[in-house]
Enzyme design. Structure first.
Site, PDB file in Angstrom:
ATOM      1  CG  HIS A  14      -1.603  -1.257   1.356  1.00 21.51           C
ATOM      2  ND1 HIS A  14      -2.057  -1.693   2.838  1.00 21.51           N
ATOM      3  CD2 HIS A  14      -2.033  -2.260   0.570  1.00 21.51           C
ATOM      4  CE1 HIS A  14      -2.605  -2.618   2.849  1.00 21.51           C
ATOM      5  NE2 HIS A  14      -2.678  -3.207   1.430  1.00 21.51           N
ATOM      6  NE  ARG A  16      -2.112  -0.940 -10.185  1.00 21.94           N
ATOM      7  CZ  ARG A  16      -1.544   0.040 -10.511  1.00 21.94           C
ATOM      8  NH1 ARG A  16      -1.768   1.133 -10.166  1.00 21.94           N
ATOM      9  NH2 ARG A  16      -0.382  -0.325 -11.316  1.00 21.94           N
ATOM     10  NE  ARG A  27      -6.316  -4.782 -11.782  1.00 22.04           N
ATOM     11  CZ  ARG A  27      -5.081  -4.825 -11.200  1.00 22.04           C
ATOM     12  NH1 ARG A  27      -4.334  -5.086 -12.354  1.00 22.04           N
ATOM     13  NH2 ARG A  27      -4.800  -4.345 -10.150  1.00 22.04           N
ATOM     14  CG  ASN A  86       3.813  -5.364 -14.815  1.00 22.03           C
ATOM     15  OD1 ASN A  86       4.275  -4.807 -15.536  1.00 22.03           O
ATOM     16  ND2 ASN A  86       3.213  -4.639 -13.371  1.00 22.03           N
ATOM     17  NE  ARG A  99       4.772  -9.431 -11.763  1.00 22.79           N
ATOM     18  CZ  ARG A  99       3.819  -8.419 -11.242  1.00 22.79           C
ATOM     19  NH1 ARG A  99       4.420  -7.076 -11.180  1.00 22.79           N
ATOM     20  NH2 ARG A  99       2.516  -8.601 -10.907  1.00 22.79           N
ATOM     21  CB  CYS A 101      -2.539  -0.852 -18.125  1.00 24.29           C
ATOM     22  SG  CYS A 101      -3.255  -2.311 -17.692  1.00 24.29           S
TER      23      CYS A 101
END
Length: 779
Positions: free
Chosen positions: A393, A500, A536, A658, A669, A706
């Site tokens: 966060h 998000r 999303r 990603n 990753r 994105c």
């Protein structure tokens, strides 16, 4: 939560036994004598020599010795009563060597009736200690770090009691003030050895947000300078402690009652554990007993906190470590109440260096997003975390504020002090502590250049992102908090390509109902000022855990129960979110994107729930959105083989680079060994994305990207070259990307990229960079 009382016993009991009533007067008398010596006018070494004599006499020991940590992890004999005087400043033991070194290494006391029989016993003949059989030693701690060892020895086999260990630990706490005061040895010697080098101490980490910050360190670890250690009136100190505990309970109750608790991102679960710990009689009893031994209330809290900090490093279980951190934080809260309202007035109080500085860099183990916002954002130029991840966060808020962030900076809190100069290089994932003037000046120049570039980018705000040959590129931002919304207009972005929705879920203590979600989405629509927003749906799981859900034990959480899989298995979660979005979008265009879709049937199920909620609102006679679009986030490679069927059903596709590239290369990753191993600008990635472009163009379906790939000007240029006409990036990247687009001639770029797909090299980055330089593109 039921583990809290057990945990308190684990933490404070092993080395903090209860003082018997017969031992308490001895402890107080000894402390009073030590205090008198400390207050004397003698030099530090003379005072230390007197203190060891006082301790030996009061504890009926033939020997008392004090060892001090020196550079190179060496414990040097600094003073003794009973051993050979010639050994002082000549006898040295490595940390971990001998019994004294063992105390220093483990930061725990030992008491042996027959020291020579211990496997770690080492005889130093120059000290004359072969005459003595029994030994008791305790660590001298400062800020949770061992800075010395104090020991007593006897000729006879003596079984030292728990009460005697406690007495010596209490004296060691007072002795820590003398050792760390700067008179006995230079304070710099108590810092880790690396910090004494002429070159700046460099700590490598991981990039969470790129950028550069130069300033002074602010430790998100409130420290109180407890100067009065020995109590004048023990009964008065007991009363002060009781009053402070009562005040703390009241403050915690008030915090729990705050109506805006969820909006501020505070977790009730944490506060509830604070309450449970603060009400636990075992924790308070340990502090109260330390007061009975002759310490002030502040010194007693600090003593127990020191013990907690040492044991924190010895526990690996994540749940227990979090609970221990609660104990430590609670100690700080209690010290705040003991020291009065002026002792710690806000995060930056109590340090003139901090107040007078124009640029501050926050250093923390970890922290929540609301805590970051407590600090003066006009001065905050960087953040360093011992832990931290890109999806935490605080990381997301820091990116929204365009603050450079380096995470995984191991042990940095133990290697830096409040107010020391520090440099954060988020782009190269490194931190410099106490850099020299030349190094500082070099980085300041770099920061100045970066600021000038940002100012130049701001002049592009009202200009369109159009290439030199007239091709319009839609440039959008990624967002997840209302704090992100002003960037939409400040940066001159076209819209929000990815909102998000999970972040408001993650900073609350329980699942938000429809009304709470509707309120958030309504504000997003209002602040977007009619610019398009793609929402999303809930993407949790993997490393994004809701505080009110139990984490799943999965071997591969990134490929586990997450995102759309959770939503379809728990359809009411998705239905309530869709219902809130529909109600917030009355009279507006609504775009909903489903994450982590692996097959067409999953999209069909999700869209059917959307249609069901639209029908529900209509049947209740309520107005609905002006239009509704449903799309997918292309993150799972299996969907690439279903594109023709998928594109018949979806209104748009957004590539999540990603996860897609992580799964494409089978490379985590989050693993630093693999983070740079595979390049986004490689033949397989560009070829894969080009196929997606071709399919979407043929089907007439809108396409965007994105992920982080779009945020780098060179990578974004390559995406545009293969056919992307819409990208969504973090707000700070809008300026550089727009400058690149406006300097680009698209036709020759497209022709050049066509020559790259068939190459077999590891990366095409060098090829594309050379093209950009030849064409004068601003990358």
């Amino acid at each position: 939560m039921c583990l809290i009382p057990i945990l308190i016993g684990m933490i404070v009991s092993p080395s903090t036994p209860v003082l018997s009533s017969s031992m308490m007067p001895v402890s107080r008398q000894l402390l009073a004598r030590v205090r008198d010596v400390m207050a004397g006018a003698d030099k530090a070494q003379q005072r230390l020599d007197k203190i060891v004599s006082v301790i030996a006499a009061d504890m009926v020991a033939e020997v008392c010795s004090v060892y001090v940590i020196r550079p190179g992890e060496v414990l040097e004999l600094f003073s003794t009563k009973g051993l050979n005087a010639s050994a002082v400043h000549n006898t040295r033991l490595r940390v971990g060597e001998g019994l004294i070194g063992l105390v220093g290494a483990q930061a725990r006391p030992i008491a042996l009736a027959d020291a020579a029989s211990h496997p770690d016993f080492v005889l130093r003949p120059e000290t004359g200690e072969e005459l003595y059989q029994s030994l008791m030693g305790v660590p001298v701690l400062r800020g949770g770090r061992v800075i010395g060892v104090i020991s007593v020895q006897n000729r006879i086999r003596r079984n030292y009691s728990d009460e005697e260990i406690e007495v010596l630990e209490t004296v060691a706490m007072v002795l820590a003030e003398l050792i760390s005061g700067g008179e006995l040895i230079d304070r710099a010697e108590l810092m880790p050895a690396d910090g004494n080098a002429l070159l700046p101490l460099r700590i490598a980490g991981s990039t969470i947000n790129p950028g550069l910050g130069v300033g002074v360190a602010v430790l998100h670890e409130p420290k109180f300078n407890v100067t009065r250690l020995v109590a004048e009136d023990v009964d008065f100190e007991h009363e002060r402690l009781q009053n402070a505990v009562s005040e703390m309970h009241g403050a915690l109750d008030d915090m729990m009652k705050q109506s805006d608790l969820a909006a501020d991102g505070e977790h009730r679960e944490v506060l509830e554990s604070y309450q449970m710990i603060s009400e636990d009689t075992g924790w308070f009893k340990r502090i109260d007993e330390a007061v009975s031994s002759g310490l002030t209330a502040e010194a007693a809290v600090q003593k127990i906190n020191n013990d907690i900090r040492v044991r924190m490093d010895q526990i690996t279980d994540p749940y227990l470590r979090e609970r221990i951190h609660d104990l430590e934080d609670l100690s700080t809260r209690l010290l705040d109440h003991l020291s009065g309202p002026n002792a710690l007035n806000g995060p930056l109080a109590g340090d003139d260096t901090i107040h007078n500085a124009n640029s501050l860099i926050l250093v923390a183990r970890n922290m929540g997003p609301a805590q970051l916002l407590d600090y003066d954002r006009s001065k905050l130029v960087g953040l360093v975390l011992e832990e931290g991840s890109p999806t935490a966060h605080v990381s997301i808020v820091a990116r929204a504020l365009d603050i450079p962030v380096v995470g995984q900076a191991r042990d940095i809190l133990n290697q830096i002090e409040m107010g020391e100069p520090i440099i954060v290089d988020g782009t190269n994932a490194q931190v410099f502590i106490r850099p020299g003037e030349e190094v500082c000046e070099r980085f300041k120049n770099s920061a100045r250049v970066r600021a000038e570039r940002k100012a130049a980018y701001s002049q592009l705000r009202d200009l369109k992102s159009i290439t030199k040959d007239g091709v319009r590129i839609s440039l959008n931002i990624n967002a997840g908090l209302l704090i992100d919304m002003p960037h939409l207009h400040d940066m001159g972005a076209d819209g929000i390509g990815l909102y998000r929705t999970e972040i408001p879920f993650m900073v609350r203590s329980d699942f938000p109902d429809v009304a709470a979600q509707r309120e958030i989405y309504t504000k997003v629509f209002s602040q977007s000022s009619a610019k398009p927003v793609i929402f999303r749906t809930l993407d949790v799981g993997s490393d994004k855990i809701l505080p009110y859900w139990s984490a799943q034990d999965e071997e591969n959480p990134a490929m586990g129960w997450r995102a759309i899989r959770i939503s379809l298995d728990r359809p009411m979660i998705l239905r309530q979110q869709l219902r809130a979005l529909i109600q917030a979008a009355v009279g507006r265009d609504l775009s909903v994107m489903f994450p982590m879709v692996a097959e067409v049937s999953e999209f069909d199920q999700a869209r059917s729930l959307l249609e069901r909620e639209l029908k529900r609102e209509s049947e209740r006679g309520r107005d609905g959105p002006k239009s509704v679009r449903a799309g997918v986030m292309l993150e799972v490679p299996s969907l690439l083989f279903q594109l023709p069927v998928l594109l018949e059903r979806v209104d748009f596709v957004s590539v999540g680079s990603n996860d897609l590239c992580q799964f494409l290369f089978a490379a985590d990753r989050g693993n630093p060994r693999l983070s740079k191993r595979y390049d986004m600008l490689s033949p397989p990635v560009l070829s894969m994305l080009r196929d997606v472009v071709v399919h979407c163009e043929k089907a007439g379906v809108d396409l965007s990207l994105c992920g982080e790939m779009a945020a780098d000007p060179l990578d974004a240029m390559a995406l545009i070259g293969i056919g992307f006409r819409s990208i969504s990036v973090q707000p700070s990247a809008v300026g550089p990307i727009k400058a690149m687009i406006r300097s680009l001639d698209l036709k020759p770029l497209g022709q050049y990229v066509e020559t790259l797909y068939g190459l077999s090299q590891h990366s095409l980055r060098g090829n594309i960079l050379s093209f950009a330089k030849d064409q004068g593109v601003k990358v």
